[in-house]
Enzyme design. Structure first.
Site, PDB file in Angstrom:
ATOM      1  CB  ALA A  14      -0.946  -0.017   1.200  1.00 48.11           C
ATOM      2  CD  GLU A  36       5.413  -7.267  -0.736  1.00 45.01           C
ATOM      3  OE1 GLU A  36       4.956  -8.254  -0.142  1.00 45.01           O
ATOM      4  OE2 GLU A  36       5.508  -6.139  -0.203  1.00 45.01           O
ATOM      5  CB  SER A  42       0.169  -1.690  -5.892  1.00 51.20           C
ATOM      6  OG  SER A  42      -0.483  -0.442  -5.852  1.00 51.20           O
ATOM      7  CB  ALA A  44      -7.721  -2.344  -2.670  1.00 46.90           C
ATOM      8  CB  CYS A  46      -9.979  -1.564   2.518  1.00 46.89           C
ATOM      9  SG  CYS A  46      -9.859  -0.710   0.937  1.00 46.89           S
TER      10      CYS A  46
END
Length: 219
Positions: A14, A36, A42, A44, A46
């Site tokens: 994020a 990473e 990247s 989402a 949520c």
């Protein structure tokens, strides 16, 4: 010609990609690298409950731009001119010599990344309650796409069975809705007096409790 400044960003979910993209916009000449440890970038976080419920059909949807382009390593290099090394676990940082030391998790190969500026965007750590049995089969935590995928796959065989969700905050409430849509019977456990107790006054939380009860959720 002066060497390009090197910025290394640890964390690619994020905050890391946002920081990397912002740096490139402000100083396009900078060489930016994201490290990473996982595969996906990247995404989402949520939206994970909606992936579990099936409303989001693929994890690629969580990684897509508004135009539907998946933000993978190719996207970051071609569109943002940002180097991305996924499947790469940082083991140490040599702050004196400004070198990040890491290992490729798929091959075991050690790799090093020199930097002028280092950005730490490693995210949060799952809070594990101090109780026995958190390592047993059927016990899940939710923070990554991989964890959400395991929950989703297991739910496919558990319609009509019981699920217990610890935590009645925002994510706990969304997961409750997701698992109800998958046909599970839900018991929601919260240490505070009310659901969403850190966000809502008791008078408002009362209506949340009524909605949970109306949908067959035990709190």
């Amino acid at each position: 010609m002066e060497d390009r400044k090197k910025v290394v960003v640890i964390g690619g979910v994020a905050c890391g990609p946002k920081a990397a993209a912002r740096i490139k916009r402000l100083k396009p000449e900078t060489e930016v690298t994201i490290i990473e440890k996982g595969e996906l970038l990247s995404y989402a976080g949520c939206g994970l409950p909606f992936y579990i419920s099936g409303e989001v059909h693929s994890h690629n949807e969580l990684m897509s731009t508004p135009a539907g382009v998946v933000r993978d390593t190719h996207f970051f290099k071609k569109v943002k001119d940002i180097n991305v090394h996924n499947h790469t676990l940082v083991e140490s940082v040599d702050r004196k010599n400004k070198i990040v030391k890491a290992v490729k998790t798929d091959t075991g190969e050690p790799v090093e990344f020199p930097y002028d500026t280092l950005v730490l965007a490693v995210g949060s750590k799952t809070t594990v309650p101090p109780i026995e049995g958190t390592d047993l089969k059927g016990v899940h935590f939710l923070q990554t796409v991989e964890e959400a995928r395991k929950i989703k796959d297991e739910c496919g065989t558990l319609a009509g069975k019981n699920a217990v969700i610890i935590g009645a905050g925002l994510i706990g409430m969304e997961v409750t809705e997701a698992l109800k849509k998958r046909g599970l019977n839900i018991t929601l456990v919260e240490r505070l007096d009310t659901a969403m107790g850190q966000l809502l006054d008791p008078e408002i939380a009362y209506h949340v409790h009524q909605e949970l009860k109306a949908n067959g959720v035990s709190l």
